[in-house]
Motif scaffolding. Structure first.
Motif, PDB file in Angstrom:
ATOM      1  N   LEU A 147      33.797  39.288  47.854  1.00 37.31           N
ATOM      2  CA  LEU A 147      32.866  39.896  48.814  1.00 37.31           C
ATOM      3  C   LEU A 147      32.705  39.007  50.041  1.00 37.31           C
ATOM      4  CD1 LEU A 147      30.949  42.248  49.417  1.00 37.31           C
ATOM      5  CD2 LEU A 147      29.149  40.956  48.260  1.00 37.31           C
ATOM      6  N   ARG A 148      32.542  37.701  49.816  1.00 34.40           N
ATOM      7  CA  ARG A 148      32.412  36.763  50.937  1.00 34.40           C
ATOM      8  C   ARG A 148      33.670  36.765  51.796  1.00 34.40           C
ATOM      9  NH1 ARG A 148      34.621  32.300  51.663  1.00 34.40           N
ATOM     10  NH2 ARG A 148      35.135  31.987  49.474  1.00 34.40           N
ATOM     11  N   ALA A 149      34.829  36.765  51.174  1.00 32.65           N
ATOM     12  CA  ALA A 149      36.083  36.787  51.925  1.00 32.65           C
ATOM     13  C   ALA A 149      36.202  38.075  52.738  1.00 32.65           C
ATOM     14  CB  ALA A 149      37.266  36.645  50.972  1.00 32.65           C
ATOM     15  N   ALA A 165      28.204  45.059  50.279  1.00 33.89           N
ATOM     16  CA  ALA A 165      27.545  44.604  51.501  1.00 33.89           C
ATOM     17  C   ALA A 165      28.011  45.504  52.632  1.00 33.89           C
ATOM     18  CB  ALA A 165      27.891  43.151  51.805  1.00 33.89           C
ATOM     19  N   LEU A 182      33.695  39.956  53.826  1.00 31.25           N
ATOM     20  CA  LEU A 182      32.720  39.884  54.922  1.00 31.25           C
ATOM     21  C   LEU A 182      33.255  39.043  56.077  1.00 31.25           C
ATOM     22  CD1 LEU A 182      29.423  39.485  52.903  1.00 31.25           C
ATOM     23  CD2 LEU A 182      29.958  41.348  54.493  1.00 31.25           C
ATOM     24  N   ASN A 183      33.844  37.898  55.756  1.00 30.45           N
ATOM     25  CA  ASN A 183      34.407  37.044  56.804  1.00 30.45           C
ATOM     26  C   ASN A 183      35.522  37.749  57.559  1.00 30.45           C
ATOM     27  OD1 ASN A 183      32.702  34.904  56.230  1.00 30.45           O
ATOM     28  ND2 ASN A 183      34.144  33.918  54.853  1.00 30.45           N
ATOM     29  N   HIS A 211      29.808  44.586  43.504  1.00 28.89           N
ATOM     30  CA  HIS A 211      29.136  43.860  44.582  1.00 28.89           C
ATOM     31  C   HIS A 211      29.394  44.574  45.906  1.00 28.89           C
ATOM     32  CE1 HIS A 211      28.470  40.707  41.663  1.00 28.89           C
ATOM     33  NE2 HIS A 211      29.740  40.832  41.328  1.00 28.89           N
ATOM     34  N   SER A 223      38.791  43.788  46.288  1.00 26.00           N
ATOM     35  CA  SER A 223      37.826  44.278  47.274  1.00 26.00           C
ATOM     36  C   SER A 223      38.354  45.507  48.007  1.00 26.00           C
ATOM     37  CB  SER A 223      37.477  43.181  48.285  1.00 26.00           C
ATOM     38  OG  SER A 223      38.599  42.846  49.052  1.00 26.00           O
ATOM     39  N   HIS A 269      31.690  37.834  43.777  1.00 23.58           N
ATOM     40  CA  HIS A 269      31.053  37.319  44.997  1.00 23.58           C
ATOM     41  C   HIS A 269      32.046  36.648  45.941  1.00 23.58           C
ATOM     42  CE1 HIS A 269      27.333  37.621  42.464  1.00 23.58           C
ATOM     43  NE2 HIS A 269      26.981  38.239  43.569  1.00 23.58           N
ATOM     44  N   THR A 270      33.035  35.980  45.393  1.00 23.66           N
ATOM     45  CA  THR A 270      34.018  35.297  46.237  1.00 23.66           C
ATOM     46  C   THR A 270      34.812  36.307  47.061  1.00 23.66           C
ATOM     47  OG1 THR A 270      34.189  33.505  44.636  1.00 23.66           O
ATOM     48  CG2 THR A 270      35.981  33.709  46.226  1.00 23.66           C
TER      49      THR A 270
END
Length: 101
Positions: free
Chosen positions: A75-77, A21, A79-80, A19, A52, A72-73
């Motif tokens: 990746l979201r962490a 971004a 990104l934040n 994943h 990550s 995904h979790t």
């Protein structure tokens, strides 16, 4: 981090991190982008974990953080975390620029 290039903490490629971004931040000019990239690049590798990875690059007046994660979790962490790091570093840079002029 190199000008016009990118580095990950250990410079290795990771195919297990499916994943991805990117966060891209345009700066007012190239010196501001250089300062921002240098400020956040020290965190690449330092805050990576087994889920990550991040790399920081700069091209002209734009700074990009590329994130790769196993899920995904994560990746979201990531990104934040990196959005906050970029935000704080850019605010500090803007305050510095305003106090100098």
């Amino acid at each position: 981090m190199t000008d016009g290039g990118s580095t990950r903490g250990d410079g290795a490629a990771d195919t297990a991190y499916a994943h991805a971004a990117a966060l891209t931040l345009p700066c007012t000019d190239e010196p501001a982008a250089r300062r921002l990239a240098a400020a956040v690049a020290v965190e690449a590798g330092a805050i990576d974990d087994d889920r990550s990875r991040a790399s920081v690059s700069r091209a002209d007046a734009t700074v990009t953080v590329e994130l790769r994660a196993r899920d995904h979790t994560a990746l979201r962490a990531g990104l934040n975390t990196w959005a906050r790091l970029l935000d704080v570093a850019s605010q500090v840079g803007a305050a510095r620029d305003n106090s100098v002029s």
